[in-house]
Write a protein that holds these residues in place. Structure first.
Motif, PDB file in Angstrom:
ATOM      1  N   GLY A  53       0.819  -1.207   0.000  1.00  0.00           N
ATOM      2  CA  GLY A  53       0.000   0.000   0.000  1.00  0.00           C
ATOM      3  C   GLY A  53       0.850   1.252   0.000  1.00  0.00           C
ATOM      4  O   GLY A  53       0.574   2.207  -0.741  1.00  0.00           O
ATOM      5  N   GLN A  54       1.912   1.263   0.825  1.00  0.00           N
ATOM      6  CA  GLN A  54       2.801   2.426   0.877  1.00  0.00           C
ATOM      7  C   GLN A  54       3.573   2.576  -0.439  1.00  0.00           C
ATOM      8  O   GLN A  54       3.752   3.690  -0.935  1.00  0.00           O
ATOM      9  N   THR A  55       4.021   1.463  -0.983  1.00  0.00           N
ATOM     10  CA  THR A  55       4.748   1.501  -2.256  1.00  0.00           C
ATOM     11  C   THR A  55       3.849   2.041  -3.359  1.00  0.00           C
ATOM     12  O   THR A  55       4.263   2.899  -4.149  1.00  0.00           O
ATOM     13  N   ALA A  56       2.612   1.562  -3.414  1.00  0.00           N
ATOM     14  CA  ALA A  56       1.668   2.039  -4.425  1.00  0.00           C
ATOM     15  C   ALA A  56       1.393   3.529  -4.256  1.00  0.00           C
ATOM     16  O   ALA A  56       1.306   4.273  -5.234  1.00  0.00           O
ATOM     17  N   LEU A  64       2.219   6.262  -7.110  1.00  0.00           N
ATOM     18  CA  LEU A  64       1.123   7.087  -7.581  1.00  0.00           C
ATOM     19  C   LEU A  64       1.427   8.579  -7.399  1.00  0.00           C
ATOM     20  O   LEU A  64       1.198   9.385  -8.298  1.00  0.00           O
ATOM     21  N   LEU A  65       1.975   8.943  -6.267  1.00  0.00           N
ATOM     22  CA  LEU A  65       2.343  10.328  -6.007  1.00  0.00           C
ATOM     23  C   LEU A  65       3.424  10.788  -6.988  1.00  0.00           C
ATOM     24  O   LEU A  65       3.359  11.893  -7.539  1.00  0.00           O
ATOM     25  N   GLY A  66       4.412   9.938  -7.235  1.00  0.00           N
ATOM     26  CA  GLY A  66       5.484  10.273  -8.178  1.00  0.00           C
ATOM     27  C   GLY A  66       4.934  10.464  -9.594  1.00  0.00           C
ATOM     28  O   GLY A  66       5.310  11.414 -10.296  1.00  0.00           O
ATOM     29  N   THR A 115       2.015  16.346 -13.664  1.00  0.00           N
ATOM     30  CA  THR A 115       1.738  17.749 -13.397  1.00  0.00           C
ATOM     31  C   THR A 115       2.856  18.637 -13.934  1.00  0.00           C
ATOM     32  O   THR A 115       2.601  19.629 -14.621  1.00  0.00           O
ATOM     33  N   PHE A 116       4.101  18.294 -13.646  1.00  0.00           N
ATOM     34  CA  PHE A 116       5.220  19.079 -14.150  1.00  0.00           C
ATOM     35  C   PHE A 116       5.266  19.053 -15.668  1.00  0.00           C
ATOM     36  O   PHE A 116       5.517  20.065 -16.315  1.00  0.00           O
ATOM     37  N   ASN A 117       5.028  17.890 -16.266  1.00  0.00           N
ATOM     38  CA  ASN A 117       5.028  17.764 -17.726  1.00  0.00           C
ATOM     39  C   ASN A 117       3.952  18.647 -18.344  1.00  0.00           C
ATOM     40  O   ASN A 117       4.166  19.282 -19.378  1.00  0.00           O
TER      41      ASN A 117
END
Length: 165
Positions: free
Chosen positions: A14-17, A21-23, A29-31
């Protein structure tokens, strides 16, 4: 001394996902806000690749137009495949300028196409074959502005039953 309980596999995944997802969200967003952002969807067809490489949208010639040029003898057909493939069969009247060693065959090309206003139609075999595309880009750099690509030329030409040698 007390030991902490180990996190469960479920919480690790769950933490890895959440991190992935955040990354991804941050990257998208930056793109999006960059002036030179990377296109998320692109046209990977041969015509799209050529247009992206050159900015020109007239590099690919439709089969029906190529047939007309062949019948009226208003164009020179150039086979960009290897000499062995050319010897096994090619469009009737075509000359061979294999991309791998194009400069060894360039005198033959100049003899067949002395005028840079002549329509030149290069082909190879298979939709993903880049040989004719690269040859047309080279010819255009050499001043042959009427050089065009017949995508999947050899295969389509035979499939339609047009003249071959």
């Amino acid at each position: 001394m007390r030991f902490k309980a180990r996190p469960s596999i479920k919480s690790i995944f769950g933490q890895t996902a959440a991190i992935v997802l955040l990354g991804a969200l941050l990257a998208l967003t930056f793109n999006h806000f960059r002036s030179d952002g990377i296109a998320l969807v692109a046209d990977w067809s041969p015509a799209g690749r050529l247009q992206a490489a050159t900015g020109s949208d007239d590099l690919v010639i439709p089969m029906d137009q190529a047939i007309t040029f062949h019948e009226t003898r208003e164009a020179v057909f150039v086979d960009a495949r290897s000499p062995n493939e050319f010897a096994e069969g090619h469009i009737a009247g075509a000359i061979n300028v294999p991309w791998e060693n194009a400069f060894d065959y360039i005198e033959q090309f100049f003899a067949a196409v002395p005028d840079d206003s002549t329509v030149v139609i290069a082909y190879c075999d298979g939709e993903g074959c880049p040989l004719s595309e690269e040859l047309v880009l080279l010819l255009r750099d050499m001043g042959y502005g009427n050089a065009r690509v017949l995508v999947n030329g050899w295969t389509l030409w035979r499939r339609h039953g047009y003249p071959v040698e």
